[in-house]
Structures are given as structure tokens and as C-alpha cells.
Design a protein around this motif. Structure first.
Motif, PDB file in Angstrom:
ATOM      1  N   ILE A  38       0.824  -1.207   0.000  1.00 45.00           N
ATOM      2  CA  ILE A  38       0.000   0.000   0.000  1.00 45.00           C
ATOM      3  C   ILE A  38       0.864   1.265   0.000  1.00 45.00           C
ATOM      4  N   GLU A  39       2.041   1.203   0.615  1.00 46.72           N
ATOM      5  CA  GLU A  39       2.940   2.364   0.621  1.00 46.72           C
ATOM      6  C   GLU A  39       3.399   2.693  -0.805  1.00 46.72           C
ATOM      7  N   THR A  40       3.643   1.664  -1.602  1.00 42.40           N
ATOM      8  CA  THR A  40       4.053   1.859  -2.993  1.00 42.40           C
ATOM      9  C   THR A  40       2.902   2.436  -3.807  1.00 42.40           C
ATOM     10  N   VAL A  41       1.699   1.894  -3.603  1.00 40.52           N
ATOM     11  CA  VAL A  41       0.523   2.400  -4.310  1.00 40.52           C
ATOM     12  C   VAL A  41       0.304   3.873  -3.956  1.00 40.52           C
ATOM     13  N   SER A  42       0.471   4.197  -2.697  1.00 43.46           N
ATOM     14  CA  SER A  42       0.309   5.573  -2.244  1.00 43.46           C
ATOM     15  C   SER A  42       1.257   6.513  -2.985  1.00 43.46           C
ATOM     16  N   LYS A  43       2.511   6.083  -3.140  1.00 48.25           N
ATOM     17  CA  LYS A  43       3.484   6.911  -3.871  1.00 48.25           C
ATOM     18  C   LYS A  43       3.100   7.045  -5.343  1.00 48.25           C
ATOM     19  N   MET A  44       2.664   5.937  -5.951  1.00 52.39           N
ATOM     20  CA  MET A  44       2.298   5.984  -7.367  1.00 52.39           C
ATOM     21  C   MET A  44       1.116   6.911  -7.612  1.00 52.39           C
ATOM     22  N   LEU A  45       0.189   6.965  -6.658  1.00 53.29           N
ATOM     23  CA  LEU A  45      -0.987   7.820  -6.808  1.00 53.29           C
ATOM     24  C   LEU A  45      -0.705   9.267  -6.412  1.00 53.29           C
ATOM     25  N   GLY A  46       0.457   9.500  -5.814  1.00 50.47           N
ATOM     26  CA  GLY A  46       0.813  10.858  -5.410  1.00 50.47           C
ATOM     27  C   GLY A  46       0.123  11.308  -4.145  1.00 50.47           C
TER      28      GLY A  46
END
Length: 113
Positions: free
Chosen positions: A90-98
Motif C-alpha cells: 500500500i505504501e508503494t501504491v500511495s506513492k504511485m498515486l501521489g
């Protein structure tokens, strides 16, 4: 690869590296010499949400999709179907979504539960 930043998104974090699947790499390669991309120093042409939504509506009409499709819907689908259900942290997804706050991304995870 640098963080992609669309309209309204600010680069506040260090560069993040995200592995890309071959179809995504092919799309990036298709636009590597695009004049708009070269001038604006972007990997892809950036459309307004209004223009993107217009194109998504055309695609939906062409394929008899009755669900209203918007850029927001696309981001939601990416966050849930493409990443979280395939084990992307989820931390990676959060970064990808900005997202600046992990709680914003956790909203997508709750939908999956």
C-alpha cells in the motif's frame, strides 16, 4: 524513471523507481520523440481531466460499456484491481498515486475488504 506528475501534483518526495510491464514500456517508447513530450519534458502527453473523460466516454460507447468512466474511475481501478489485489504494498501504491497521506490510499484498501 522519474515520478510522473500530472496537473496539480507536486513532486515533494525523492525519485521513486517503479518497475513497468512490457506494454507500459511500449507506450512510453511510442511517445519518446513526441514534440509535446520533448518540449514539456514529460514521458507522456498530459491531457486535462475534461479531455481524458471525453476520450473515456468514447471508448465506453464504442464497447457498449454502460458504467460511467472517468479519470477518477481509472485511478480507482488502477489502485484496487491492478496494484492492491496483486500484492503491491500500500505504501508503494500511495506513492504511485501521489498521495501525501497513507490514509488517503487506505480508503482503496477498505473497498477491497
Amino acid at each position: 524513471m522519474k515520478n510522473g506528475s500530472g496537473p496539480g501534483r507536486q513532486k515533494t518526495e525523492p525519485t521513486t523507481r517503479i518497475p513497468l510491464l512490457p506494454p507500459a514500456l511500449e507506450i512510453l517508447d511510442r511517445y519518446k520523440d513526441d514534440p509535446q513530450c520533448l518540449i514539456k519534458k514529460r514521458l507522456l502527453p498530459v491531457l486535462s481531466n475534461q479531455k481524458m473523460n471525453t476520450y473515456l466516454k468514447e471508448i465506453a460507447d464504442a464497447y457498449n460499456i454502460t458504467k460511467k468512466m472517468t479519470f477518477h474511475t481509472a485511478r480507482h481501478t488502477f489502485a484496487t484491481t491492478v496494484t492492491l489485489t496483486n500484492g503491491v504494498p500500500i505504501e508503494t501504491v500511495s506513492k504511485m498515486l501521489g498521495h501525501r497521506n497513507l490514509k488517503t490510499t487506505q480508503h482503496y484498501a477498505k473497498i477491497l475488504d
